[in-house]
Write an enzyme that holds these catalytic residues in place. Sequence first.
Site, PDB file in Angstrom:
ATOM      1  CE1 TYR A   1      56.830 -15.336  81.755  1.00  0.00           C
ATOM      2  CE2 TYR A   1      55.495 -17.297  81.455  1.00  0.00           C
ATOM      3  CZ  TYR A   1      55.610 -15.973  81.842  1.00  0.00           C
ATOM      4  OH  TYR A   1      54.507 -15.293  82.312  1.00  0.00           O
TER       5      TYR A   1
ATOM      6  CE1 TYR B   1      54.470 -16.429  85.648  1.00  0.00           C
ATOM      7  CE2 TYR B   1      52.331 -16.189  86.668  1.00  0.00           C
ATOM      8  CZ  TYR B   1      53.107 -16.261  85.536  1.00  0.00           C
ATOM      9  OH  TYR B   1      52.527 -16.166  84.302  1.00  0.00           O
TER      10      TYR B   1
END
Lengths: 405, 142
Positions: free
Chosen positions: A300, A358
């Site tokens: 991430y 994202y």
Amino acid sequence: MAWANQDKTAIVGIGATDYYVRGKSWPRTINDMAAEAIMNACADAGISHKQIDGFAYYSTAGAGYLDKFDTASLMETLGMPHISYSATLTSGGGGCPGAIGLATAGLMNEDCTYTVTLMALQQLPQHRLGVVFGASAPSPENSFLQPSGLVGPGHLMSMLTRRHMHLYGTQPEAFKEIVQATRANTHNRPKAVRRNPLSDEEYWGSPMLADPLRRLDFCLETDGAVAVITTTMDRAKDCRHKPAVVHACAHGGQREWGRAFAWMGMPDPHFASSGHKFTADRIWAQSGLTAKDVDVALIYDHFSPMVLMQLEDYGFCEKGEGSDYVLSGKIRYDAATQGGVNGGVPVNTHGGNLNEAYIIGMTHIVEGVEQVRGTAINQVKDAEFALVSGGPASLPVSSLILRSA
Amino acid sequence: MTYGPARALPGDQIKITTNPDTEPFWEAAKEHKLTACQCGACGKFRMPPTPVCPECGSREKNWPTLPGTATVFSYVVCNKNPKNGEDYVYVPVVVDLDGAPGARLNANVSGCDADDVYIGMKVVVDWTPIQDGWVLPNFKKA
């Protein structure tokens, strides 16, 4: 001790909308994008969306950020005849891979048969994630944070990053390398938002938003939706693709990280970390693996330094050595050999949150699935194990190991 | 990079709210007294103030007046006012409060160039009037 649910469920379908630069998805709506992603994931799995009977989400009880989606509206939108499982992992994007653990819980409890995990995101001008703290009304707790002008997640990550640089001599060149190494993986990805090679000049010329972090250290602000379907291994055998087996999945965290960057009380060395150490230790214990055993790491990357700190917390390198590890090229994907560089494990072969899109971590799960299926655009040769992480964020954070069937 | 003088964010743009757990901190600040939430049973400090001591579970609280000095634990340099996007150099800091081990505050630091702020820098409390008659503790270079 090995996880009781090891290798008993699998992700069998992945689906997404196009990825839009923030705000550009309008006049599409949240439910429109969510429905498309779910239907695409079901088509990929070879099932009807009317067979979905479970939801396993993350990010608050209403699911999603900003404009919300929820089980009742999706069920009505898609005409699902009944739902027998609907669960949400609390907190934020840190729960993304952990939601697959919730799916597994529902499946192993025989509450449901096909579970969807979803994120749909639309950032219209009146509400953006990047200013989410600053724009929210004062509360008794954030009155200890907002007045300092720490208005967005990036400001808070900058504070952690500064401490890491102070303690360990971490170099800004390492942040540049993280952005460039993962950008190098998007030139051949049709849906990626940022596909051009990134020069040193462009990186260093990127405006400082919260010194020590530049705009290019921040992830994209993207609209879109991504969904994945999880089911039991028995059912997975009848689906269209080779299953991405759920080998291990953990969420949680330890008190020293606590309320983390809405609090800033973390003692060293936790302050200058990703807050993933507890969850990392759990997933290695569950799986019997170590960082060196995974073939690809989908980490991430809402802010570049947090990749470096996760590499440390997951044990790809020692604490404090993330800068040297990254600068030695070890997160790079080498297309010629379809493998790592200098003994490293390729990171974010899809370009990650920094470069591709994202959607609050869902793209990392999709890439993990494609890697262990053997169908990734930047395929790691013979990829058997893929690590996927969610967070750093307020607890819980989470991670997932997918295995090739 | 040269940023120049660090300025606290304008107080008239800052609003807070309180609840019974946090209000004593802000009432003390109105009198220019820096305090932190201390457990009345085990003596451990915690900030922001919370209802129960995470160490021992006691609900008893003390609010001792602290010396008002602190040490920069980490910092960020920002150059846009978050309210209106105008150029405005300010330095959010996380400080360790002297006299309250384990308690930290987020604040702005001023009294020096933003470029000269460093981890370990000694600072002293500086009171900023904000909306609704409340007062915010910021810090100046000691």
